[in-house]
Design a protein around this motif. Structure first.
Motif, PDB file in Angstrom:
ATOM      1  N   ARG A 170     -55.665  17.057 -16.729  1.00  0.00           N
ATOM      2  CA  ARG A 170     -56.902  16.590 -17.372  1.00  0.00           C
ATOM      3  C   ARG A 170     -57.052  15.079 -17.245  1.00  0.00           C
ATOM      4  O   ARG A 170     -58.140  14.572 -17.035  1.00  0.00           O
ATOM      5  N   GLU A 171     -55.945  14.356 -17.348  1.00  0.00           N
ATOM      6  CA  GLU A 171     -56.012  12.904 -17.325  1.00  0.00           C
ATOM      7  C   GLU A 171     -55.850  12.343 -15.917  1.00  0.00           C
ATOM      8  O   GLU A 171     -56.475  11.357 -15.559  1.00  0.00           O
ATOM      9  N   SER A 172     -54.977  12.952 -15.104  1.00  0.00           N
ATOM     10  CA  SER A 172     -54.682  12.430 -13.769  1.00  0.00           C
ATOM     11  C   SER A 172     -54.442  13.598 -12.819  1.00  0.00           C
ATOM     12  O   SER A 172     -54.497  14.761 -13.209  1.00  0.00           O
ATOM     13  N   THR A 173     -54.147  13.239 -11.547  1.00  0.00           N
ATOM     14  CA  THR A 173     -53.885  14.246 -10.514  1.00  0.00           C
ATOM     15  C   THR A 173     -52.414  14.177 -10.109  1.00  0.00           C
ATOM     16  O   THR A 173     -51.901  13.096  -9.773  1.00  0.00           O
ATOM     17  N   TRP A 174     -51.738  15.332 -10.132  1.00  0.00           N
ATOM     18  CA  TRP A 174     -50.340  15.443  -9.709  1.00  0.00           C
ATOM     19  C   TRP A 174     -50.279  16.338  -8.474  1.00  0.00           C
ATOM     20  O   TRP A 174     -51.122  17.221  -8.288  1.00  0.00           O
TER      21      TRP A 174
ATOM     22  N   GLU B  17     -39.899  16.793  -7.731  1.00  0.00           N
ATOM     23  CA  GLU B  17     -40.670  17.992  -7.372  1.00  0.00           C
ATOM     24  C   GLU B  17     -42.165  17.757  -7.514  1.00  0.00           C
ATOM     25  O   GLU B  17     -42.954  18.232  -6.707  1.00  0.00           O
ATOM     26  N   GLU B  18     -42.574  17.020  -8.546  1.00  0.00           N
ATOM     27  CA  GLU B  18     -43.985  16.693  -8.788  1.00  0.00           C
ATOM     28  C   GLU B  18     -44.087  15.203  -9.094  1.00  0.00           C
ATOM     29  O   GLU B  18     -43.203  14.628  -9.737  1.00  0.00           O
ATOM     30  N   LEU B  19     -45.174  14.590  -8.665  1.00  0.00           N
ATOM     31  CA  LEU B  19     -45.392  13.180  -8.963  1.00  0.00           C
ATOM     32  C   LEU B  19     -46.889  12.884  -8.979  1.00  0.00           C
ATOM     33  O   LEU B  19     -47.674  13.551  -8.296  1.00  0.00           O
ATOM     34  N   PRO B  20     -47.306  11.865  -9.780  1.00  0.00           N
ATOM     35  CA  PRO B  20     -48.741  11.536  -9.882  1.00  0.00           C
ATOM     36  C   PRO B  20     -49.254  10.838  -8.630  1.00  0.00           C
ATOM     37  O   PRO B  20     -48.486  10.228  -7.874  1.00  0.00           O
ATOM     38  N   VAL B  21     -50.565  10.930  -8.433  1.00  0.00           N
ATOM     39  CA  VAL B  21     -51.219  10.353  -7.262  1.00  0.00           C
ATOM     40  C   VAL B  21     -52.112   9.204  -7.708  1.00  0.00           C
ATOM     41  O   VAL B  21     -52.864   9.323  -8.687  1.00  0.00           O
ATOM     42  N   LEU B  22     -52.037   8.102  -6.958  1.00  0.00           N
ATOM     43  CA  LEU B  22     -52.916   6.952  -7.174  1.00  0.00           C
ATOM     44  C   LEU B  22     -53.758   6.772  -5.912  1.00  0.00           C
ATOM     45  O   LEU B  22     -53.236   6.469  -4.839  1.00  0.00           O
ATOM     46  N   ALA B  23     -55.092   6.983  -6.038  1.00  0.00           N
ATOM     47  CA  ALA B  23     -55.988   6.853  -4.886  1.00  0.00           C
ATOM     48  C   ALA B  23     -56.278   5.390  -4.612  1.00  0.00           C
ATOM     49  O   ALA B  23     -56.562   4.614  -5.534  1.00  0.00           O
ATOM     50  N   LEU B  24     -56.217   4.987  -3.314  1.00  0.00           N
ATOM     51  CA  LEU B  24     -56.459   3.608  -2.901  1.00  0.00           C
ATOM     52  C   LEU B  24     -57.774   3.520  -2.131  1.00  0.00           C
ATOM     53  O   LEU B  24     -58.132   4.433  -1.389  1.00  0.00           O
TER      54      LEU B  24
END
Length: 818
Positions: free
Chosen positions: A110-114, A12-19
């Motif tokens: 706060r730490e990352s984007t989901w 349902e939710e997962l973290p995003v890693l920007a490339l």
């Protein structure tokens, strides 16, 4: 293993890693280096969960901390297969793309984007979904890949993989991931949902790339040799480096040496080096690229490049040209010293009218403790410049100034270049401290190396042996300090504007103590001014009876000693306010070591108060003369050659006037004249004691006492003329410290009395003289009865046993008659 991504498998939710700068396609397996904090947090949170992360490309690769609006909406869901922490803090992760997903909403953490995302179905067709168009496109793409393979140096495995892939969507993604497409083109391919449409797009891109590569290959093989020569070495190297970097990025390999070279190359471009220096730096960088990274020569080149890129070649601090502010800063830090302050304000005034004016090369000469070094720091603060102090005391090696050549192990630039690096600007105030303490030996003469540094006509192209390229020193404001000017070579002294700093008067010392020394020492000892106070009499006693110096260094030590004792009492529980008066000085510091009783109160025969100049200021010398059996002149008191010659000249003059003052020359010639100059352990030299020695000898010859309240200075000649001397201000202050208020000076030194403060001049009486007759008439208790000089021929004196005339004979010449 089924790696397809379906809606039921997507969390349902997962973290995003920007490339940055590239797009990851499904089914790709590749390493990634993660450095940004939010990206590292996303990987760590994925590793703690189901290992899934959404890889999304940035719209602008230059954005350091992208917002959700800076990301594309379609990305690839990937599984983090491995993660490893690098020594530099980065993460090296191995990811495998599973499928495409579209961002529906963003959940900021706060730490990352989901995000909440939905899977994009479109690559799930099986082998049964065969169409004629799909088969034709698949075969065309395989053919073009086979043709492009030798032209683009693609890995051979690509051809074998494309042969086994039957799904058009997967084939499109596989080929697109190996084409090195631009970011926008790769993202466009990723966002096409229909497999056949995506394969058509890839086929068009393959056709374009095949045409460009074929044309490029034709140019490379058919161009004549002269056309090849037209490409400069820099362009060819840049092209090859770009290709090498692309290959390394594709393989997931990062060469630390390449990063080092790129960093040096960037620093060289950003340093705005002069053309000659830039060419030398580039040449050394090329040498470094060809060297073994662990070789000793490579370390020498790295050290050189580090120095070159960190020097302030074109960085200047703006001058503060507000003269009122500069005056306020100088007055705040130092009392009096008006000559120096006026000179700095004059320089700022000229700089305000003409920005490209050259800085002066000043030399502050004066006794220790008068504030020469601290004055340089104050000047830098008043001008708004950085301050650098270079201590030259004991320096004997020329390389300390010009630097070592890079052939030596541990070579470094000279102290001038090191000081500029410390300052960070090319126009600091640089103080060359203790210039008169320079030495010289077999390693060279540092004072000769300073000739180029301090010459405004040459220092624009100062050459340091380590840099081996010119550096502009014309913007630097050089200030040298020295206690004495005599040890400084004449050519070096000629390049500087000498400003003499004389010692302070008792009144000036009291003012400095009240406004500067006492507040500073009270603060340094952890107290406030309402806890300690000094009376005016105590301050006057400190400066007059507890110290005997031209400056205020020992005076500050005495104030510090008092503050330490008061601080100890307060630490032991005594909270009462301490008032320091003359009575408490005796308890805290003991009896005064310097009483104003050096001058004799009674007139005596052969006892004269002479005045001398030393590195510590002026001093009163009580010359003592005596007669004993023997002949000639005996001088004691560790005197130098010049002072001994002054004694011989004084004796010859007195012998020449014995007949005029009514003294039997033959009787006087049977006596030995002994002149002693206390203190015997202190070396003394100079011609200024000639008048005092002549007065002492004349007092012995006539038996008339010399006034005890008079001091004198001046050089005497054989004819009795009194010549000018230096240090009149310091000598006058020394006489005042010893309670002497009448001073005999050469008439030619009257102009030097302008240097003496008016309040001090009012307390002293100066007697200008031109001849020794004037001196004897003023300082002897009883006036002499001068007789007219008789002309005596040489033959007459010889027949009378007088030998050679007194004024032409040596002082030790024996008489022919006993």
């Amino acid at each position: 293993m089924d790696c397809r991504l379906t809606a039921d498998r997507l969390p349902e939710e997962l973290p995003v890693l920007a490339l940055r700068e590239f797009v990851v396609f499904p089914y790709m397996v590749l390493p990634l280096f993660v450095a940004r904090e939010r990206s590292i947090a996303a990987i760590e949170e994925a590793m703690d969960g189901d290992r899934l992360v959404l890889l999304v490309a940035q719209r602008n690769p230059e954005t350091v901390d992208p917002d959700p609006d800076d990301l594309y909406q379609v990305g690839t869901v990937a599984m983090v297969m491995r993660s490893m922490r690098m020594p530099d803090g980065r993460l090296k992760v191995l990811v495998q793309g599973l499928g495409k997903a579209r961002i529906d909403s963003v959940i900021e953490q706060r730490e990352s984007t989901w995000v909440r995302a939905s899977a994009l179905e479109g690559d799930a067709e099986g082998a049964d979904d065969w169409t004629v168009e799909g088969e034709a496109l698949t075969r065309a793409v395989r053919t073009r890949v086979e043709e492009l393979l030798p032209l683009k140096n693609l890995p051979p495995e690509v051809l074998s993989i494309t042969t086994n892939v039957q799904n058009p969507g997967r084939l499109a993604d596989l080929v697109a991931s190996n084409l090195q497409l631009r970011l926008e083109e790769a993202q466009e391919v990723l966002e096409i949902a229909d497999p056949l449409e995506r394969l058509r797009k890839v086929d068009a891109l393959l056709k374009r790339e095949l045409e460009v590569s074929s044309l490029q290959a034709g140019y490379q093989t058919e161009a004549p040799a002269e056309s090849q020569d037209e490409f400069s070495r820099d362009h060819r190297e840049a092209f090859l480096r770009d290709q090498l970097r692309a290959i390394q990025n594709e393989l997931g390999e990062v060469d630390p040496r390449s990063e080092e070279f790129d960093e040096y190359r960037l620093k060289v471009e950003e340093a705005n080096l002069p053309e000659e220096t830039r060419e030398e730096a580039v040449r050394q960088l090329r040498r470094l690229e060809r060297m073994h990274p662990d070789g000793p020569e490579a370390q020498v080149v790295r050290n050189y490049l580090d120095w070159v890129v960190e020097l302030p070649w074109d960085r200047c601090s703006p001058d503060q040209l507000d003269l009122d502010r500069a005056r306020a800063v100088l007055d705040m830090d130092h009392a009096h010293l008006s000559i120096v302050k006026d000179r700095i304000l004059e320089f700022l005034g000229v700089r305000k009218l003409r920005e490209d004016s050259r800085g002066p090369v000043l030399c502050f000469a004066g006794p220790p403790g008068v504030g020469k070094t601290s004055l340089g720091r104050s000047i830098a603060r008043a001008m708004g410049r950085e301050f650098v102090r270079v201590s030259l005391g004991g320096v004997r090696d020329e390389a300390e100034i010009r630097g070592h050549r890079r052939t030596y192990v541990g070579a470094l630039p000279g102290r001038i270049i090191q000081g500029l690096k410390t300052a960070g600007t090319s126009n600091p105030v640089m103080m060359l401290d203790e210039l008169d303490k320079l030495g010289a030996d077999f390693r060279g003469d540092p004072s000769a190396a300073l000739l180029e540094v301090l010459d405004p006509e040459q220092n624009k192209d100062f050459s340091d042996h380590f840099l081996n390229t010119p550096f502009d020193l014309s913007k630097v404001l050089f200030i040298a300090t020295a206690n004495m000017l005599e040890p400084i070579p004449a050519p070096l002294r000629d390049r500087m504007e000498v400003i003499r700093l004389s010692g302070y008067t008792p009144e000036e010392k009291s003012e400095i103590t009240t406004h500067f020394l006492i507040p500073r020492q009270i603060a340094e000892h952890g107290m406030s001014e309402d806890q300690v106070s000094f009376t005016k009499n105590a301050i006057a006693s400190l400066s007059a009876e507890y110290t005997c110096e031209a400056g205020v260094r020992n005076l500050e030590r005495q104030v510090a000693a008092i503050c330490r004792k008061v601080a100890r009492k307060r630490a032991e529980g005594d909270e009462s306010k301490a008032t320091i008066d003359t009575k408490s000085l005796d308890k805290l510091l003991g009896p005064p070591p310097y009483r104003s009783d050096h001058a004799s109160e009674e007139a005596e025969v052969g006892l004269v108060n002479g005045l001398a100049w030393t590195e510590a200021g002026g001093e009163v010398l009580s010359l003592e003369a005596n007669l004993s059996r023997g002949r000639g002149l005996l001088l004691t008191g560790q005197l130098g050659d010049v002072m001994k010659e002054s004694g011989q000249t004084a004796l010859s003059y007195v012998r020449s006037i014995l007949a005029e003052i009514g003294v039997d020359e033959r009787e006087f010639g049977k006596q030995q004249v002994h002149v002693h100059v206390p203190a015997g352990a202190t070396p003394k030299d100079g011609p200024s004691a000639g008048v005092a020695i002549a007065t002492a000898i004349a007092s012995l010859a006539t038996g008339v006492e010399v006034r005890a309240d008079v001091a004198m200075t001046g050089e005497v000649t054989l004819r009795g003329r009194v010549l000018p001397v230096g240090g009149v201000r310091e000598k006058a202050m020394a006489a005042l410290r010893n309670g002497i208020k009448t001073i005999v000076i050469p008439e030619s030194n009257v102009a030097d009395l302008r240097e003496i403060p008016k309040e001090l001049k009012k307390r002293l009486e100066f007697i200008p003289v031109k001849h020794m007759r004037d001196v004897l008439d003023q300082v002897l208790v009883e006036p002499l009865d001068w007789q007219p000089r008789k002309r005596v021929s040489l033959s007459t004196r010889a027949s009378q046993g007088g030998g050679m005339p007194a004024h032409a004979s040596g002082p030790d010449a024996p008489s022919r008659r006993d």
